[in-house]
Design an enzyme around this catalytic site. Sequence first.
Site, PDB file in Angstrom:
ATOM      1  N   ASP A  16       0.780  -1.096  -0.110  1.00 60.56           N
ATOM      2  CA  ASP A  16      -0.136   0.066  -0.004  1.00 60.56           C
ATOM      3  C   ASP A  16       0.970   1.246   0.112  1.00 60.56           C
ATOM      4  N   ARG A  36      12.861   1.157   7.085  1.00 58.51           N
ATOM      5  CA  ARG A  36      13.595   0.064   8.031  1.00 58.51           C
ATOM      6  C   ARG A  36      14.895  -0.071   7.580  1.00 58.51           C
ATOM      7  N   SER A 137      -8.360  -2.654   9.984  1.00 56.06           N
ATOM      8  CA  SER A 137      -8.423  -3.762   9.161  1.00 56.06           C
ATOM      9  C   SER A 137      -9.780  -4.444   9.316  1.00 56.06           C
ATOM     10  N   GLU A 139     -10.049  -7.399   9.406  1.00 58.64           N
ATOM     11  CA  GLU A 139      -9.674  -8.543  10.251  1.00 58.64           C
ATOM     12  C   GLU A 139     -10.073  -8.235  11.558  1.00 58.64           C
ATOM     13  N   TYR A 161      -2.663 -10.142  15.512  1.00 63.70           N
ATOM     14  CA  TYR A 161      -2.809  -9.105  14.612  1.00 63.70           C
ATOM     15  C   TYR A 161      -4.100  -8.305  14.831  1.00 63.70           C
ATOM     16  N   LYS A 165      -4.743  -4.550  16.176  1.00 63.62           N
ATOM     17  CA  LYS A 165      -5.154  -3.521  15.179  1.00 63.62           C
ATOM     18  C   LYS A 165      -6.541  -2.780  15.951  1.00 63.62           C
ATOM     19  N   GLU A 198       4.162 -12.254  -1.162  1.00 57.96           N
ATOM     20  CA  GLU A 198       3.910 -13.796  -1.984  1.00 57.96           C
ATOM     21  C   GLU A 198       3.426 -14.766  -0.882  1.00 57.96           C
ATOM     22  N   VAL A 201      -2.684 -15.198   0.269  1.00 56.31           N
ATOM     23  CA  VAL A 201      -3.147 -16.383  -0.410  1.00 56.31           C
ATOM     24  C   VAL A 201      -3.497 -16.068  -1.905  1.00 56.31           C
ATOM     25  N   ARG A 203      -1.663 -13.971  -3.875  1.00 50.93           N
ATOM     26  CA  ARG A 203      -0.343 -13.658  -4.605  1.00 50.93           C
ATOM     27  C   ARG A 203       0.209 -15.294  -4.634  1.00 50.93           C
ATOM     28  N   PRO A 291      -4.784 -20.988  14.091  1.00 49.37           N
ATOM     29  CA  PRO A 291      -5.304 -21.482  15.427  1.00 49.37           C
ATOM     30  C   PRO A 291      -6.864 -21.177  15.593  1.00 49.37           C
TER      31      PRO A 291
HETATM   32  P1  NAP Z   1       2.931  -4.881   3.770  1.00 48.85           P
HETATM   33  O1  NAP Z   1       3.068  -5.035   2.251  1.00 48.85           O
HETATM   34  O2  NAP Z   1       3.176  -6.059   4.437  1.00 48.85           O
HETATM   35  O3  NAP Z   1       3.654  -3.707   4.250  1.00 48.85           O
HETATM   36  C1  NAP Z   1       3.872  -3.349   5.739  1.00 48.85           C
HETATM   37  C2  NAP Z   1       4.663  -2.204   5.696  1.00 48.85           C
HETATM   38  O4  NAP Z   1       5.269  -2.139   7.228  1.00 48.85           O
HETATM   39  C3  NAP Z   1       6.240  -2.540   5.007  1.00 48.85           C
HETATM   40  O5  NAP Z   1       6.707  -1.411   4.477  1.00 48.85           O
HETATM   41  C4  NAP Z   1       6.982  -2.741   6.339  1.00 48.85           C
HETATM   42  O6  NAP Z   1       8.384  -2.519   6.088  1.00 48.85           O
HETATM   43  C5  NAP Z   1       6.342  -1.958   7.354  1.00 48.85           C
HETATM   44  N1  NAP Z   1       6.753  -2.230   8.602  1.00 48.85           N
HETATM   45  C6  NAP Z   1       6.695  -3.437   9.372  1.00 48.85           C
HETATM   46  N2  NAP Z   1       7.251  -3.439  10.545  1.00 48.85           N
HETATM   47  C7  NAP Z   1       7.817  -2.342  10.676  1.00 48.85           C
HETATM   48  C8  NAP Z   1       8.514  -1.435  11.862  1.00 48.85           C
HETATM   49  N3  NAP Z   1       8.681  -2.092  13.050  1.00 48.85           N
HETATM   50  N4  NAP Z   1       8.729  -0.204  11.578  1.00 48.85           N
HETATM   51  C9  NAP Z   1       8.435   0.459  10.532  1.00 48.85           C
HETATM   52  N5  NAP Z   1       7.944  -0.049   9.401  1.00 48.85           N
HETATM   53  C10 NAP Z   1       7.514  -1.308   9.483  1.00 48.85           C
HETATM   54  O7  NAP Z   1       1.202  -4.566   4.147  1.00 48.85           O
HETATM   55  P2  NAP Z   1       0.371  -3.650   3.142  1.00 48.85           P
HETATM   56  O8  NAP Z   1      -0.605  -4.665   2.545  1.00 48.85           O
HETATM   57  O9  NAP Z   1       0.973  -2.587   2.328  1.00 48.85           O
HETATM   58  O10 NAP Z   1      -0.583  -2.946   4.397  1.00 48.85           O
HETATM   59  C11 NAP Z   1      -0.548  -1.771   4.726  1.00 48.85           C
HETATM   60  C12 NAP Z   1      -1.309  -1.581   6.153  1.00 48.85           C
HETATM   61  O11 NAP Z   1      -2.428  -1.780   5.913  1.00 48.85           O
HETATM   62  C13 NAP Z   1      -0.815  -2.436   7.289  1.00 48.85           C
HETATM   63  O12 NAP Z   1      -0.780  -2.027   8.401  1.00 48.85           O
HETATM   64  C14 NAP Z   1      -1.742  -3.531   7.072  1.00 48.85           C
HETATM   65  O13 NAP Z   1      -1.644  -4.071   8.467  1.00 48.85           O
HETATM   66  C15 NAP Z   1      -2.911  -3.081   6.985  1.00 48.85           C
HETATM   67  N6  NAP Z   1      -4.042  -3.397   6.046  1.00 48.85           N
HETATM   68  C16 NAP Z   1      -3.891  -3.996   4.796  1.00 48.85           C
HETATM   69  C17 NAP Z   1      -4.965  -4.718   4.253  1.00 48.85           C
HETATM   70  C18 NAP Z   1      -4.587  -5.519   2.997  1.00 48.85           C
HETATM   71  O14 NAP Z   1      -5.347  -6.282   2.592  1.00 48.85           O
HETATM   72  N7  NAP Z   1      -3.332  -5.338   2.319  1.00 48.85           N
HETATM   73  C19 NAP Z   1      -6.108  -4.664   4.833  1.00 48.85           C
HETATM   74  C20 NAP Z   1      -6.188  -3.968   5.750  1.00 48.85           C
HETATM   75  C21 NAP Z   1      -5.102  -3.104   6.392  1.00 48.85           C
HETATM   76  P3  NAP Z   1       9.538  -3.536   5.390  1.00 48.85           P
HETATM   77  O15 NAP Z   1       9.160  -3.609   3.843  1.00 48.85           O
HETATM   78  O16 NAP Z   1      10.906  -3.190   5.695  1.00 48.85           O
HETATM   79  O17 NAP Z   1       9.034  -5.165   5.976  1.00 48.85           O
HETATM   80  O1  G4F Z   2      -4.162 -13.627   2.002  1.00 48.43           O
HETATM   81  P1  G4F Z   2      -4.185 -13.909   3.771  1.00 48.43           P
HETATM   82  O2  G4F Z   2      -3.161 -14.692   4.301  1.00 48.43           O
HETATM   83  O3  G4F Z   2      -5.063 -12.600   4.304  1.00 48.43           O
HETATM   84  P2  G4F Z   2      -5.844 -12.378   5.614  1.00 48.43           P
HETATM   85  O4  G4F Z   2      -5.558 -13.234   6.481  1.00 48.43           O
HETATM   86  O5  G4F Z   2      -7.359 -12.094   5.212  1.00 48.43           O
HETATM   87  O6  G4F Z   2      -5.272 -11.058   6.020  1.00 48.43           O
HETATM   88  C1  G4F Z   2      -4.916  -9.805   4.945  1.00 48.43           C
HETATM   89  O7  G4F Z   2      -6.199  -9.016   5.000  1.00 48.43           O
HETATM   90  C2  G4F Z   2      -6.337  -8.295   6.082  1.00 48.43           C
HETATM   91  C3  G4F Z   2      -7.714  -7.547   5.724  1.00 48.43           C
HETATM   92  O8  G4F Z   2      -8.852  -8.528   6.229  1.00 48.43           O
HETATM   93  C4  G4F Z   2      -5.361  -7.476   6.670  1.00 48.43           C
HETATM   94  F1  G4F Z   2      -5.567  -6.844   7.661  1.00 48.43           F
HETATM   95  C5  G4F Z   2      -4.024  -8.186   6.805  1.00 48.43           C
HETATM   96  O9  G4F Z   2      -3.065  -7.381   6.869  1.00 48.43           O
HETATM   97  C6  G4F Z   2      -3.639  -9.067   5.470  1.00 48.43           C
HETATM   98  O10 G4F Z   2      -3.239  -8.183   4.300  1.00 48.43           O
HETATM   99  O11 G4F Z   2      -5.450 -15.300   4.008  1.00 48.43           O
HETATM  100  C7  G4F Z   2      -6.739 -15.049   3.599  1.00 48.43           C
HETATM  101  C8  G4F Z   2      -7.405 -16.423   3.620  1.00 48.43           C
HETATM  102  C9  G4F Z   2      -7.410 -16.764   5.143  1.00 48.43           C
HETATM  103  O12 G4F Z   2      -8.541 -17.282   5.531  1.00 48.43           O
HETATM  104  C10 G4F Z   2      -6.468 -18.002   5.037  1.00 48.43           C
HETATM  105  O13 G4F Z   2      -6.707 -18.955   6.342  1.00 48.43           O
HETATM  106  O14 G4F Z   2      -7.149 -17.195   2.933  1.00 48.43           O
HETATM  107  C11 G4F Z   2      -6.611 -18.648   3.533  1.00 48.43           C
HETATM  108  N1  G4F Z   2      -5.628 -19.361   3.130  1.00 48.43           N
HETATM  109  C12 G4F Z   2      -5.691 -20.734   2.711  1.00 48.43           C
HETATM  110  N2  G4F Z   2      -4.491 -21.233   2.289  1.00 48.43           N
HETATM  111  C13 G4F Z   2      -4.435 -18.940   3.119  1.00 48.43           C
HETATM  112  C14 G4F Z   2      -3.649 -20.243   2.755  1.00 48.43           C
HETATM  113  N3  G4F Z   2      -3.632 -17.782   3.585  1.00 48.43           N
HETATM  114  C15 G4F Z   2      -2.347 -18.014   3.341  1.00 48.43           C
HETATM  115  N4  G4F Z   2      -1.628 -16.818   3.624  1.00 48.43           N
HETATM  116  N5  G4F Z   2      -1.791 -18.931   2.935  1.00 48.43           N
HETATM  117  C16 G4F Z   2      -2.263 -20.019   2.421  1.00 48.43           C
HETATM  118  O15 G4F Z   2      -1.737 -20.967   2.177  1.00 48.43           O
END
Ligand code: NAP
Ligand code: G4F
Length: 353
Positions: A16, A36, A137, A139, A161, A165, A198, A201, A203, A291
């Site tokens: 993001d 970082r 989120s 979540e 997590y 949040k 990656e 799920v 990706r 879990p």
């Molecule tokens: P992401 O790709 O995992 O990126 C997370 C970022 O946080 C990376 O830049 C990471 O740095 C940085 N970070 C982790 N720990 C840190 C620390 N201790 N100090 C400074 N930076 C740190 O996540 P994203 O998908 O872009 O999501 C962005 C935000 O939205 C997150 O807070 C996530 O929980 C929230 N969110 C995501 C989704 C979704 O579906 N993508 C949905 C709802 C909320 P590095 O590159 O160095 O690891």
């Molecule tokens: O892709 P996921 O790991 O995303 P999840 O757990 O929904 O979390 C993501 O979305 C949240 C927003 O609701 C963010 F806040 C959070 O930071 C993150 O971006 O898993 C999606 C679903 C889960 O139910 C998981 O149990 O896919 C299921 N799944 C099935 N097989 C898997 C797998 N997930 C992953 N990561 N790997 C698997 O092999």
Amino acid sequence: MPDAPRALISGITGQDGSYLAEFLLAKGYEVHGVVRRASLFNTGRIDHIYQDPHEPAPRLRLHYGDITDVSSLRRALAIARPREVYNLAAQSHVRVSFDLPISTAESIAMGTLNLLEAVRQHQQETGDQVRFYQASSSEQYGRVAETPQRETTPFRPRSPYACAKVMAHDLTVNYRDAYGLFACCGILFNHESPRRGETFVTRKITRAAGRIKLGLDREVFLGNLDAKRDWGFAGDYVRAMWLMLQQDQPGDYVVATGRSISVREFGQMVFAHLGLTFEDRVRFDARYLRPAEVETLQGDASKARTALGWQPTTSVEDLARLMGDADLELARREKTLRDAGHQMPAREGHDQQ
Ligand code: NAP
Ligand code: G4F
């Protein structure tokens, strides 16, 4: 010419953060990011917008920092003097949060408190007015109390997590109520892209499909195929973040497509797009179960649509196609390198996710 507006992004190197930085640069912002220190470069997602700091007046500036180190946040705020702060930094993998509960909570809950406190003190010391975005989120809804989920749906978190949040969300609302901070929580449902990590799920599936298509892999191991998510495109969702901070009053908003499908259905879409059959290639592995699972999420983004004029432009079918195509191209490049005799990096690091 008036000064360019300035924004500070924590988590700029993530999925993001990279889309948001692009979006703000295109709007004329000067963008500052907290990065970082890592033993290898971790700026791959923003390399294409990187600007040499030796150039006069670069519009993208990176500062070493960590969300758990408040001194680094205060320093970044003092240099950037931002109008808007976007708090995206987090250990964002739900499954991993069961293995790393303490550092996950530190980065999300204490990290958000660090940044809120740093912003509050920065405002007091400088007289600047700062607008704050918190990456909440879907979540947080966990064992959902109603479907679809909206801003008023109670949170019932199911992972370290999500618990962290919820605390970060409540702290953000508290700083708005207690100190009048212009702070907004975007409760974003899952959003994906070719830049998605990656081990999430979608990706994991598109990477596997591309590699299987070219004979680099034979199968993909997954966990719960019945889980349902409301999947959108990350590029659409960063626009909603920005819109929240442009309103007259701060508030909290659900951002979602309103449609939910299962992991299995997403897998079938991607594999069919590449001329493969998902069922022939998918294998179950219990290590990818959690879990405690969040079985289903589906958002109601009516408030964002009405108040922000926001709506998604990309359907989940479009998303499956665009991610599938991008990862087929990536697999092609990997195959070219492998065929030329290059040693390919091992992929076992993804074992637990
Ligand atoms: P992401 O790709 O995992 O990126 C997370 C970022 O946080 C990376 O830049 C990471 O740095 C940085 N970070 C982790 N720990 C840190 C620390 N201790 N100090 C400074 N930076 C740190 O996540 P994203 O998908 O872009 O999501 C962005 C935000 O939205 C997150 O807070 C996530 O929980 C929230 N969110 C995501 C989704 C979704 O579906 N993508 C949905 C709802 C909320 P590095 O590159 O160095 O690891
Ligand atoms: O892709 P996921 O790991 O995303 P999840 O757990 O929904 O979390 C993501 O979305 C949240 C927003 O609701 C963010 F806040 C959070 O930071 C993150 O971006 O898993 C999606 C679903 C889960 O139910 C998981 O149990 O896919 C299921 N799944 C099935 N097989 C898997 C797998 N997930 C992953 N990561 N790997 C698997 O092999």
